[in-house]
Write a protein that holds these residues in place. Structure first.
Motif, PDB file in Angstrom:
ATOM      1  N   PRO A 227       0.808  -1.221   0.000  1.00  0.00           N
ATOM      2  CA  PRO A 227       0.000   0.000   0.000  1.00  0.00           C
ATOM      3  C   PRO A 227       0.844   1.275   0.000  1.00  0.00           C
ATOM      4  O   PRO A 227       0.476   2.266  -0.636  1.00  0.00           O
ATOM      5  CB  PRO A 227      -0.805  -0.117   1.300  1.00  0.00           C
ATOM      6  N   PHE A 241      -7.956   4.764  -1.574  1.00  0.00           N
ATOM      7  CA  PHE A 241      -8.200   3.354  -1.265  1.00  0.00           C
ATOM      8  C   PHE A 241      -9.587   3.174  -0.669  1.00  0.00           C
ATOM      9  O   PHE A 241     -10.243   2.151  -0.898  1.00  0.00           O
ATOM     10  CB  PHE A 241      -7.144   2.831  -0.295  1.00  0.00           C
ATOM     11  N   SER A 251     -15.027   0.624  -0.026  1.00  0.00           N
ATOM     12  CA  SER A 251     -13.853   0.462  -0.883  1.00  0.00           C
ATOM     13  C   SER A 251     -13.871   1.480  -2.018  1.00  0.00           C
ATOM     14  O   SER A 251     -14.907   1.706  -2.650  1.00  0.00           O
ATOM     15  CB  SER A 251     -13.813  -0.950  -1.465  1.00  0.00           C
ATOM     16  N   LEU A 253     -11.458   1.065  -4.439  1.00  0.00           N
ATOM     17  CA  LEU A 253     -10.543   0.427  -5.392  1.00  0.00           C
ATOM     18  C   LEU A 253     -11.066   0.435  -6.824  1.00  0.00           C
ATOM     19  O   LEU A 253     -10.272   0.430  -7.772  1.00  0.00           O
ATOM     20  CB  LEU A 253     -10.251  -1.013  -4.961  1.00  0.00           C
ATOM     21  N   THR A 258      -9.015   6.019  -8.893  1.00  0.00           N
ATOM     22  CA  THR A 258      -8.143   5.046  -8.221  1.00  0.00           C
ATOM     23  C   THR A 258      -7.567   4.072  -9.240  1.00  0.00           C
ATOM     24  O   THR A 258      -6.364   3.764  -9.214  1.00  0.00           O
ATOM     25  CB  THR A 258      -8.929   4.278  -7.147  1.00  0.00           C
ATOM     26  N   LEU A 427      -4.644  -5.236   0.999  1.00  0.00           N
ATOM     27  CA  LEU A 427      -3.916  -4.505  -0.039  1.00  0.00           C
ATOM     28  C   LEU A 427      -2.511  -5.076  -0.251  1.00  0.00           C
ATOM     29  O   LEU A 427      -2.012  -5.123  -1.380  1.00  0.00           O
ATOM     30  CB  LEU A 427      -3.837  -3.018   0.321  1.00  0.00           C
TER      31      LEU A 427
END
Length: 543
Positions: A227, A241, A251, A253, A258, A427
């Motif tokens: 991370p 994140f 999340s 992600l 991102t 992660l």
């Protein structure tokens, strides 16, 4: 001749300058922060011992800690026993101890925690609230981004105080960097950064021993810093994140911004021409290659600067190839939407265990370790930046650290939520799994599909930890991630790099360092001679 000059330019000059700055810092700190510099220490009814648990924080750290607790015993009469934990298993060891305090003979009275660990252990109810110490310790002096981790999101209570800062910066081999005639502007943004990496590796850069030098490396196998390595890419492209609003997180992600940052990270990791050997090495191996002058640019933390002052027999780098070539700190590449680097560090906390008398003694030890002069002494021994903003301004006078300190302006930490510890593990697994997927497949389409699967699964795992219902259309999500990963990322190659090493290269700042040291020595000799003459004259007069 080049090596001899560089050796003496780097070590004695900088060592002496660092010593002078250190001496000045103690004096300035004593004047500027009297309340923190010399608090009154009184003997407590608790006769001890107290137990202090800390991690192995690098070369010089254990000696520095034992020196501090020895001084504490001299001043208070309370002995302190130190247990040193390895970072790799510290989280598990601390979790076990806090869950079963009566089963641990040396249960910690004062405990070092990684900044991202504090909210988790606070949420378990195993740490003492330290609000009553805010004025005594003067929490206003701490770097705000790190102090944020002393609290949990949504709670006003303070559970720890920052001890030192871990700032990630881009280091470069100074001699090789200048020999290429490359400029900071050639890596000012990620398009130029990628182009420069490709151009350098195509040019087959070699070190002074004529060994091939890789432009850059990311850890892609068996690593624990995923991370932190990925963060600058994600944040600088405007991603996160986690997407948090009013204390509720999900999340982030699969958010488009991102994914744009992750795509650059994945591109560098998987492109052998951008960062060769990344898929087969971890961050410790990356760092070792940089130390051996086999990697030009390294994304690491500030203690590397201090390690150059220590000899090899204690784990230092004084005789390494990078010590001979010298290091410099590069500006972090800017993203299209933001400009960030990772900043973390360590905190000190007081676990719940024992009676009020023992608590009072533990508070004394905590306050003592967090005194400005003691933070300064410890950090100078290990090379991490101090958590105290007053000390940071003093360290800024040292050219070696001034550029690291400038990175604090763009420093950003992870969310201070209790679940972050579990999320960080997800992660870390994600980045290692991405490395494995890239190493097993060379076809870009297959790579895109495999990495997309990993990202979608990580997204689901993070939301599960956060207890968020996720009505995800998995097929659509996979397609979206694949498209993001396969999108074209522009590269801007630098002009006219030079791959023939010059016969003599000696940066002006090193000449200045030598001049300063020579001048200091000459002035010292003159002062000593004048003092001796004065004594001789006084003696003769008496006769």
């Amino acid at each position: 001749m080049k090596k001899l000059l560089k050796k003496y330019a780097w070590h004695p000059a900088r060592g002496l300058l660092a010593s002078l700055i250190a001496a000045a810092s103690i004096a300035i700190t004593a004047v500027a922060t009297p309340a923190n510099a010399e608090p009154v220490l009184q003997s407590a009814p608790w006769s001890g011992p107290l137990y202090l648990w800390v991690m192995d924080n690098g070369v010089g750290s254990q000696k520095a800690v034992h020196k501090l607790v020895k001084k504490f015993r001299r001043d208070t009469g309370i002995p302190v026993e130190v247990r040193v934990l390895n970072w790799a298993n510290a989280y598990a060891a601390i979790s076990e101890a806090l869950a079963n305090p009566d089963s641990v003979a040396d249960f910690p009275d004062v405990l070092q925690l990684g900044s991202t660990w504090v909210p988790h252990f606070a949420s378990t109810g195993k740490l003492r609230v330290l609000d009553t110490l805010l004025a005594q310790i003067d929490s206003s002096r701490f770097y705000p981004e790190l102090f944020k981790a002393s609290r949990m999101v949504g709670s006003p209570d303070v559970y720890s105080f920052p001890w030192f800062l871990d700032v990630r910066v881009f280091f470069a081999n100074e001699w090789l960097w200048h020999s290429l005639d490359i400029q900071d502007s050639d890596i000012s943004d990620f398009s130029r950064f990628l182009g420069s990496l490709r151009a350098i590796n195509r040019g087959e850069l070699k070190n002074s021993e004529m060994k091939r030098v890789a432009a850059f490396a990311l850890p892609g196998k068996d690593d624990w810093t995923g991370p932190q390595q990925m963060a600058p890419f994600v944040w600088s492209y405007g991603g996160e994140f986690l997407d948090c609003e009013e204390g509720s997180c999900r999340s982030g992600l699969l958010d488009s911004l991102t994914l744009a940052g992750i795509s650059v990270f994945v591109k560098i990791l998987g492109d052998n021409e951008l960062a060769p050997l990344s898929l087969s090495e971890n961050s410790a191996q990356n760092a070792a290659r940089f130390v051996n002058s086999e990697v030009l640019i390294h994304y690491g933390s500030s203690e590397l600067v201090r390690q150059l002052d220590y000899p090899e027999d204690v784990g230092g780098l004084r005789s390494s190839a990078i010590a001979d070539d010298g290091i410099m700190i590069l500006p972090s590449p800017e993203g299209p939407r933001a400009h960030y680097t990772f900043v973390g560090g360590s905190h000190l906390a007081l676990p719940k265990h024992g009676d009020s008398v023992r608590y009072a003694a533990a508070e004394m030890l905590l306050s003592y370790l967090l005194r400005s002069d003691n933070i300064d002494g410890f950090c100078r021994a290990v090379g991490f930046l101090p958590s105290d903003r007053g000390l940071i301004s003093i360290w800024n006078q040292d050219r070696r650290y001034s550029q690291v300190i400038q990175s604090l302006e763009i420093g950003k930490s992870f969310p201070n939520i209790p679940e972050w510890g579990e999320i960080e593990c997800i992660l870390n697994k994600l980045t290692n799994d991405i490395g494995t997927a890239l190493s097993l497949n060379e076809n870009e389409d297959i790579r895109g599909r495999e990495v997309a699967k990993l990202l979608v699964q990580a997204h689901k795992d993070v939301n599960k930890v956060l207890r968020r219902d996720d009505s995800l259309d998995e097929a659509a999500a996979l397609k979206m991630v694949e498209n993001a990963l396969l999108a074209d990322i522009p590269e801007v190659l630098p002009d006219d790099l030079k791959f023939e090493h010059p016969t003599s290269l000696y940066p002006m700042w090193r000449v200045v360092d030598i001049i300063i040291v020579v001048a200091f020595v000459l002035i010292s000799l003159v002062v000593i001679a004048a003092f001796v003459c004065l004594i001789v004259c006084l003696v003769r007069r008496k006769k």
